[in-house]
Motif scaffolding. Structure first.
Motif, PDB file in Angstrom:
ATOM      1  N   UNK A 298      -5.827   0.968  -8.833  1.00 42.49           N
ATOM      2  CA  UNK A 298      -5.122   1.373  -7.616  1.00 42.49           C
ATOM      3  C   UNK A 298      -3.912   2.259  -7.900  1.00 42.49           C
ATOM      4  N   UNK A 299      -3.625   2.483  -9.175  1.00 42.09           N
ATOM      5  CA  UNK A 299      -2.490   3.338  -9.520  1.00 42.09           C
ATOM      6  C   UNK A 299      -2.692   4.755  -8.976  1.00 42.09           C
ATOM      7  N   UNK A 300      -1.658   5.306  -8.360  1.00 41.69           N
ATOM      8  CA  UNK A 300      -1.764   6.635  -7.760  1.00 41.69           C
ATOM      9  C   UNK A 300      -1.913   7.726  -8.820  1.00 41.69           C
TER      10      UNK A 300
END
Length: 315
Positions: A298-300
């Motif tokens: 989920x890290x941008x």
């Protein structure tokens, strides 16, 4: 995973072109090769760009400068990859047998999210040359033997690195161990075997001189090369493709190694852990790691695509 090998058709690197067939045979997995040899710069850059989300292994045997990898076009050296293109190494392990590239190019690759960049921080061409007190023909024979040993050392270590899921640091150590082992074997060979194995026209009159040079110069020259190698990035990186072929004991050792991976590569660390737990059929370990892996995805800032579907559990 793909093993992407950039190997331009340049006469100065001809001794490393023999690696193509070795790797093609070595990485033939159930009739399908994961190895791609690309002599053309555009093809190489294009393939990297198409796979920027995947965790691949990149091997480069080409000329280099501090800010570029060089290729060959119409017999002339060109800049095949420049600093701004190091972003194409995202998620990758890179081993570059290229002069100078570890100084600036490799550092930029790590900044752009390559996991590892192993390369040379100095010129290395002269380290393969010999200046014997005898004639140039003898020097050429020494150079041919030395290059052959270096190539075999690299080939065997790289193959073991991939197939045994060794760490990046272990790869550099294994190249050295292989080289010294082959030199010892060479010292024990008779003159006929040397001629056959290394395809050299060596007279018996030169045998004593050859053995003296092997004893005094081969290891010293390799040590000079070794001092110019820089390992940038995560020394505990391990390739993932052959994990399913490891036995239980090897998998337990692997878990200990990857526990030391750089935190910025946690997404890859958890991916590898999941493969190990799946092979061990360890439901508890798998579930605990899967939760952490999902958070990493989920890290941008993350550009990473799982190569295949991973189940939420392995019950």
């Amino acid at each position: 995973m793909q093993i992407i090998h950039f190997n331009p058709n340049d006469s100065g690197l001809r001794f490393l072109q023999g690696s193509r067939m070795y790797f093609k045979e070595s990485f033939n997995d159930q009739g399908q090769s994961i190895y791609r040899a690309l002599p053309d710069a555009n093809d190489f850059v294009g393939l990297l760009n198409s796979r920027i989300s995947y965790p691949d292994v990149v091997l480069i045997t080409a000329h280099g400068t501090d800010d570029a990898i060089l290729g060959v076009r119409q017999g002339k050296l060109i800049k095949a990859m420049r600093l701004h293109q190091t972003r194409l190494f995202k998620n990758n392990f890179v081993l570059a047998v290229s002069c100078l590239t570890a100084k600036e190019f490799g550092k930029k690759a790590i900044e752009e999210a390559a996991q590892v960049y192993i390369g040379f921080d100095d010129y290395i061409q002269s380290d393969f040359k010999f200046g014997s007190s005898l004639n140039q023909k003898f020097n050429d024979i020494l150079e041919k033997i030395f290059k052959k040993i270096y190539q075999l050392s690299l080939n065997r270590a790289f193959s073991s690195f991939i197939k045994k899921s060794l760490t990046a640091r272990e790869l550099t150590m294994l190249i050295e161990l292989n080289f010294k082992k082959l030199v010892r074997e060479l010292q024990r060979m008779d003159i006929k075997n040397i001629r056959t194995v290394y395809s050299v026209q060596l007279t018996e009159k030169l045998e004593d001189e050859l053995r003296a040079v092997i004893k005094l110069q081969f290891i010293a020259k390799y040590n000079t090369l070794q001092k110019k190698i820089s390992l940038l990035g995560d020394p505990y990186y391990v390739p993932w493709y052959y994990i399913n072929y490891l036995n239980k004991e090897e998998l337990q050792v692997l878990l200990e190694k990857i526990n030391n991976m750089d935190e910025k590569n946690n997404y890859y660390k958890y991916f590898v852990e999941l493969l190990v737990y799946m092979k061990l059929n360890d439901q508890v370990g798998y579930l605990g790691t899967y939760e952490k892996f999902e958070k990493e995805l989920c890290r941008e800032d993350l550009v990473f695509e799982v190569p295949f579907n991973l189940p939420k559990d392995i019950a």
